[in-house]
Design a protein around this motif. Structure first.
Motif, PDB file in Angstrom:
ATOM      1  N   ALA A 188      -9.067  16.547 -50.759  1.00 27.58           N
ATOM      2  CA  ALA A 188     -10.308  15.777 -50.842  1.00 27.58           C
ATOM      3  C   ALA A 188     -11.499  16.639 -51.251  1.00 27.58           C
ATOM      4  O   ALA A 188     -12.426  16.149 -51.908  1.00 27.58           O
ATOM      5  CB  ALA A 188     -10.595  15.100 -49.513  1.00 27.58           C
ATOM      6  N   VAL A 189     -11.484  17.925 -50.893  1.00 28.50           N
ATOM      7  CA  VAL A 189     -12.595  18.803 -51.278  1.00 28.50           C
ATOM      8  C   VAL A 189     -12.337  19.498 -52.602  1.00 28.50           C
ATOM      9  O   VAL A 189     -13.119  20.350 -53.022  1.00 28.50           O
ATOM     10  CB  VAL A 189     -12.921  19.845 -50.184  1.00 28.50           C
ATOM     11  CG1 VAL A 189     -13.372  19.171 -48.919  1.00 28.50           C
ATOM     12  CG2 VAL A 189     -11.763  20.774 -49.936  1.00 28.50           C
ATOM     13  N   GLY A 190     -11.227  19.144 -53.267  1.00 26.52           N
ATOM     14  CA  GLY A 190     -10.962  19.684 -54.590  1.00 26.52           C
ATOM     15  C   GLY A 190     -10.000  20.853 -54.639  1.00 26.52           C
ATOM     16  O   GLY A 190      -9.831  21.460 -55.687  1.00 26.52           O
ATOM     17  N   LEU A 191      -9.384  21.194 -53.538  1.00 28.39           N
ATOM     18  CA  LEU A 191      -8.422  22.292 -53.513  1.00 28.39           C
ATOM     19  C   LEU A 191      -7.013  21.718 -53.505  1.00 28.39           C
ATOM     20  O   LEU A 191      -6.331  21.663 -52.486  1.00 28.39           O
ATOM     21  CB  LEU A 191      -8.640  23.174 -52.287  1.00 28.39           C
ATOM     22  CG  LEU A 191      -9.947  23.934 -52.248  1.00 28.39           C
ATOM     23  CD1 LEU A 191     -10.105  24.606 -50.904  1.00 28.39           C
ATOM     24  CD2 LEU A 191     -10.014  24.938 -53.367  1.00 28.39           C
ATOM     25  N   SER A 192      -6.572  21.271 -54.660  1.00 25.35           N
ATOM     26  CA  SER A 192      -5.227  20.712 -54.747  1.00 25.35           C
ATOM     27  C   SER A 192      -4.337  21.679 -55.526  1.00 25.35           C
ATOM     28  O   SER A 192      -4.812  22.580 -56.199  1.00 25.35           O
ATOM     29  CB  SER A 192      -5.269  19.354 -55.442  1.00 25.35           C
ATOM     30  OG  SER A 192      -5.793  19.491 -56.747  1.00 25.35           O
ATOM     31  N   GLY A 193      -3.064  21.477 -55.391  1.00 26.27           N
ATOM     32  CA  GLY A 193      -2.127  22.331 -56.099  1.00 26.27           C
ATOM     33  C   GLY A 193      -1.333  23.216 -55.160  1.00 26.27           C
ATOM     34  O   GLY A 193      -1.302  23.018 -53.945  1.00 26.27           O
ATOM     35  N   VAL A 194      -0.715  24.226 -55.747  1.00 22.06           N
ATOM     36  CA  VAL A 194       0.182  25.102 -55.006  1.00 22.06           C
ATOM     37  C   VAL A 194      -0.570  26.185 -54.243  1.00 22.06           C
ATOM     38  O   VAL A 194      -0.202  26.539 -53.127  1.00 22.06           O
ATOM     39  CB  VAL A 194       1.204  25.733 -55.981  1.00 22.06           C
ATOM     40  CG1 VAL A 194       2.087  26.723 -55.274  1.00 22.06           C
ATOM     41  CG2 VAL A 194       2.030  24.656 -56.632  1.00 22.06           C
ATOM     42  N   TRP A 195      -1.620  26.723 -54.815  1.00 16.77           N
ATOM     43  CA  TRP A 195      -2.273  27.889 -54.228  1.00 16.77           C
ATOM     44  C   TRP A 195      -2.900  27.647 -52.855  1.00 16.77           C
ATOM     45  O   TRP A 195      -2.821  28.535 -51.988  1.00 16.77           O
ATOM     46  CB  TRP A 195      -3.282  28.486 -55.196  1.00 16.77           C
ATOM     47  CG  TRP A 195      -2.574  29.101 -56.356  1.00 16.77           C
ATOM     48  CD1 TRP A 195      -2.546  28.659 -57.639  1.00 16.77           C
ATOM     49  CD2 TRP A 195      -1.729  30.256 -56.323  1.00 16.77           C
ATOM     50  NE1 TRP A 195      -1.747  29.452 -58.412  1.00 16.77           N
ATOM     51  CE2 TRP A 195      -1.232  30.452 -57.630  1.00 16.77           C
ATOM     52  CE3 TRP A 195      -1.335  31.129 -55.329  1.00 16.77           C
ATOM     53  CZ2 TRP A 195      -0.376  31.492 -57.953  1.00 16.77           C
ATOM     54  CZ3 TRP A 195      -0.484  32.167 -55.659  1.00 16.77           C
ATOM     55  CH2 TRP A 195      -0.019  32.335 -56.948  1.00 16.77           C
ATOM     56  N   PRO A 196      -3.498  26.494 -52.566  1.00 15.15           N
ATOM     57  CA  PRO A 196      -3.963  26.280 -51.188  1.00 15.15           C
ATOM     58  C   PRO A 196      -2.816  26.261 -50.173  1.00 15.15           C
ATOM     59  O   PRO A 196      -2.966  26.748 -49.052  1.00 15.15           O
ATOM     60  CB  PRO A 196      -4.663  24.923 -51.252  1.00 15.15           C
ATOM     61  CG  PRO A 196      -5.092  24.792 -52.656  1.00 15.15           C
ATOM     62  CD  PRO A 196      -4.014  25.453 -53.456  1.00 15.15           C
ATOM     63  N   VAL A 197      -1.666  25.735 -50.576  1.00 14.52           N
ATOM     64  CA  VAL A 197      -0.505  25.730 -49.679  1.00 14.52           C
ATOM     65  C   VAL A 197      -0.015  27.154 -49.442  1.00 14.52           C
ATOM     66  O   VAL A 197       0.318  27.531 -48.317  1.00 14.52           O
ATOM     67  CB  VAL A 197       0.619  24.843 -50.265  1.00 14.52           C
ATOM     68  CG1 VAL A 197       1.858  24.894 -49.398  1.00 14.52           C
ATOM     69  CG2 VAL A 197       0.136  23.424 -50.430  1.00 14.52           C
TER      70      VAL A 197
END
Length: 88
Positions: free
Chosen positions: A8-17
């Motif tokens: 929701a804050v724009g941190l999508s994808g593999v790297w935040p995980v």
């Protein structure tokens, strides 16, 4: 829910995980060391610390989302150990 909030804050994808998994792995190791210090003392803390660095669970934890759940559980156990070992 945490991943949804990051999305929701724009941190999508593999790297935040990946970042959460690495953070969870580090927090787990720190919580285990806190628990060892509370229950066994500083000498055993110094003996156990190198084993946490070279432990094979580190590779599994960094590559798994379960690291976050393990970190929460380890922090809970460390909090109980600190409570048990403190003297009034």
């Amino acid at each position: 829910m945490l991943l949804k909030m990051l999305d929701a804050v724009g941190l999508s994808g593999v790297w935040p995980v990946v970042a959460l998994s690495m953070l969870g792995t580090g927090v787990t190791a720190a919580a285990v060391l806190l628990c060892v210090r509370a229950l066994a003392g500083d000498e055993w803390l110094r003996r156990a610390a190198p084993l946490l660095v070279v432990a094979p669970y580190g590779i599994w934890m960094v590559t798994s989302g379960d690291a976050v759940f393990t970190a929460v559980g380890a922090l809970g156990v460390a909090a109980v150990a600190q409570g048990v070992s403190c003297r009034p």
